[in-house]
Design an enzyme around this catalytic site. Structure first.
Site, PDB file in Angstrom:
ATOM      1  N   LYS A 126       0.833  -1.190   0.000  1.00  0.00           N
ATOM      2  CA  LYS A 126       0.000   0.000   0.000  1.00  0.00           C
ATOM      3  C   LYS A 126       0.875   1.251   0.000  1.00  0.00           C
ATOM      4  O   LYS A 126       1.940   1.259   0.617  1.00  0.00           O
ATOM      5  CB  LYS A 126      -0.904   0.019   1.243  1.00  0.00           C
ATOM      6  N   ARG A 164     -10.537 -11.434  -0.063  1.00  0.00           N
ATOM      7  CA  ARG A 164     -11.388 -12.386  -0.785  1.00  0.00           C
ATOM      8  C   ARG A 164     -10.778 -13.777  -0.812  1.00  0.00           C
ATOM      9  O   ARG A 164     -11.491 -14.776  -0.949  1.00  0.00           O
ATOM     10  CB  ARG A 164     -11.654 -11.857  -2.193  1.00  0.00           C
TER      11      ARG A 164
END
Length: 529
Positions: free
Chosen positions: A303, A377
């Site tokens: 990130k 996910r």
């Protein structure tokens, strides 16, 4: 958590540090809401006029403090805005009462005892005031030190009576944001079974929301997959739940490639926790699956600066699931509720999953990892497949899954996706009943093709536009065809980076806990699935 009692005592006669009254926004200026009549009388009928002189309007969440007049046993009166007056039926919106009670409780931080003289004439209103006050009084103080002055004040507060203790408490506690110690809801009868039940439910609900908040607020150097699993084990032991923890060896043996792939870059190995409440005479079963990334650096797809600071909150879904299962047990709901906590820490290292790697999931399907920051996910996919094996009547997963959902719905609303339109609609309605902002979202079939992979069964990324919906479609691939399923993307409301409002604190919010509990109640009643 603050102590909670019900009382039919007059607001003017209650011995307390403060009394809270409601104020509504009327056509001719602020007006005192039902419940505050005795306080208004103590002001000689001029409370509304006094508040208007001080600039109060009765707007939602507005708070004004006044010295209590002669004739009252409390020292302070706190007027809190309820917003617009209710419609002709005179019923106040429960969420307006929750928010007002929460704002008042926050404004009374450092106070010993407060009476809430808000409109609480029926069980729904009693529940709302109790819930709002207890949630608003929350403070995360685990990492705050105590100075000598505060320690002495706290000891003095415990030793004295309500009137004397409050003087001592004001020294050190208020500076540290100590929560309101005791909430007394006036106008509610402790002997009334419906009022008592409403208060007891509110107490359980607030305690479990606050459990989730505490977990979310705990820094990642103390909360990792192993310690999170230990917290679940402790809760299970306390409340008579069954719990099973799969460590990294168990996960490897079972073929949980998604959870292992996400966690393999960290020195803190992953866990999958199954925590279950089994009710007597239950006819329905509900499975809850929570994303539990205890810290999300993005992995190799690191990130950028400015996006890492709050990533301890990426386990908010798992925290909500744990809290909801415990709440179902404490409330004795006639539904079997199983929680699955998919716990991992997503870190970059020489052992981390790389973009382009292919993982073999628990289902046997393969996933090409195009972005290691789309890790939630992956852990959810394994947990969803495992949860479906037990053939529950419905499965709901909860996750801080996508920034795209924040862009779509903002910071206070979570998205709901499902493989059944009626179930999605029901969850939207239940969230509203619980006081949580949510919105139904579609799962457009045409977006599925964007996740086609030339080397694996599916890729973990697809089109950027509609990224939150693409993530939902990915999860759907791992849900058994005959299973009713919904996905709650709580990326927006799970962690409040701005100032507190209503009963919502800064930091972890406990988002989705109340919706999940309301769902369990409705499933137990046979109204849903």
């Amino acid at each position: 958590m603050s102590a909670l009692t019900l009382s039919t005592s007059s607001a003017a006669a209650l011995r307390a540090d403060a009394v809270v009254v409601g104020v509504v926004k009327g056509p001719d200026g602020p007006a005192v809401a039902p419940g505050g009549e005795a306080v208004d009388e103590a002001f000689g009928g001029s409370l509304a006029a006094t508040l208007e002189t001080l600039g109060a309007s009765g707007g939602e969440g507005e708070t004004v403090k006044l010295p209590a007049p002669d004739g009252m046993k409390a020292d302070l009166v706190l007027a809190v805005g309820l917003g617009a007056a209710p419609s002709e039926d005179g019923a106040y919106d429960p969420e307006a009462l929750r928010r007002a009670a929460g704002a008042a409780a926050r404004a009374l931080a450092g106070t010993g005892k407060a009476g809430f003289a808000l409109p609480a004439g029926d069980p729904a209103a009693v529940a709302a005031v109790c819930e709002g006050a207890l949630l608003g009084a929350y403070a995360f103080t685990a990492y705050r030190g105590k100075d000598d002055k505060g320690d002495k004040a706290e000891k003095a507060g415990k030793a004295g009576k309500a009137g004397k203790g409050r003087k001592a408490r004001k020294g050190g506690d208020k500076d540290r944001g100590a929560p309101l110690a005791e909430v007394v809801v006036l106008g509610a009868a402790a002997r009334d079974k419906a009022h008592k039940a409403a208060a007891e439910r509110a107490g359980v609900l607030a305690a479990e929301v606050n459990r989730a908040r505490d977990l979310v607020n705990t820094p990642s150097n103390d909360l990792n997959p192993k310690s999170f699993a230990a917290a679940a084990q402790a809760a299970a032991k306390e409340h008579g739940l069954t719990v099973e923890v799969l460590d990294e060896k168990d996960l490897a043996k079972g073929g949980y490639g998604g959870i292992l792939g996400v966690g393999q870059g960290s020195a803190n190995p992953p866990r999958l926790v199954r925590i279950a409440y089994t009710a007597s005479r239950a006819k329905k079963s509900l499975a809850l699956v929570g994303k539990g990334i205890t810290y999300d650096s993005g992995g190799i797809s690191l990130k950028p600066a400015g996006h890492n600071e709050t990533m301890k909150c990426d386990m908010s879904g798992a925290a909500a699931v744990l809290a909801a299962v415990v709440a179902a047990a404490r409330l004795g709901l006639r539904v079997n509720v199983t929680g699955w906590l998919a716990l991992a820490e997503n870190m970059p290292s020489g052992t981390a999953t790389r973009p382009g790697d292919v993982l073999t999931m628990y289902s046997g399907r393969t996933v090409e990892v195009l972005n290691t920051d789309a890790e939630g996910r992956l852990v959810l996919a394994d947990a969803l497949t495992r949860a479906c094996e037990e053939k529950p009547d419905a499965v709901v997963d909860v996750a801080t899954l996508t920034g795209a959902m924040v862009l779509a719905l903002g910071n206070r609303t979570f998205g709901i996706m499902a493989n059944d339109d009626a179930f999605r609609t029901a969850l939207h309605e239940l969230a509203g009943e619980a006081g949580e902002q949510a919105w139904p979202m579609p799962l457009p079939a045409e977006l599925r093709k964007s996740m086609d992979s030339p080397v694996a069964d599916i890729a973990n990324m697809g089109e950027r536009a509609g990224g939150g919906l693409v993530a939902g479609l990915f999860l759907k691939e791992f849900v058994a065809e005959d299973t009713t399923w919904a996905h709650l993307d709580i990326a927006g409301p799970a962690f409040n980076e701005s100032g507190p409002f209503g009963y919502t604190p800064k930091g972890g919010t406990g988002s989705a806990v109340r919706t999940l509990v309301r769902l369990a109640e409705r499933v137990a009643d046979g109204d849903v699935v």
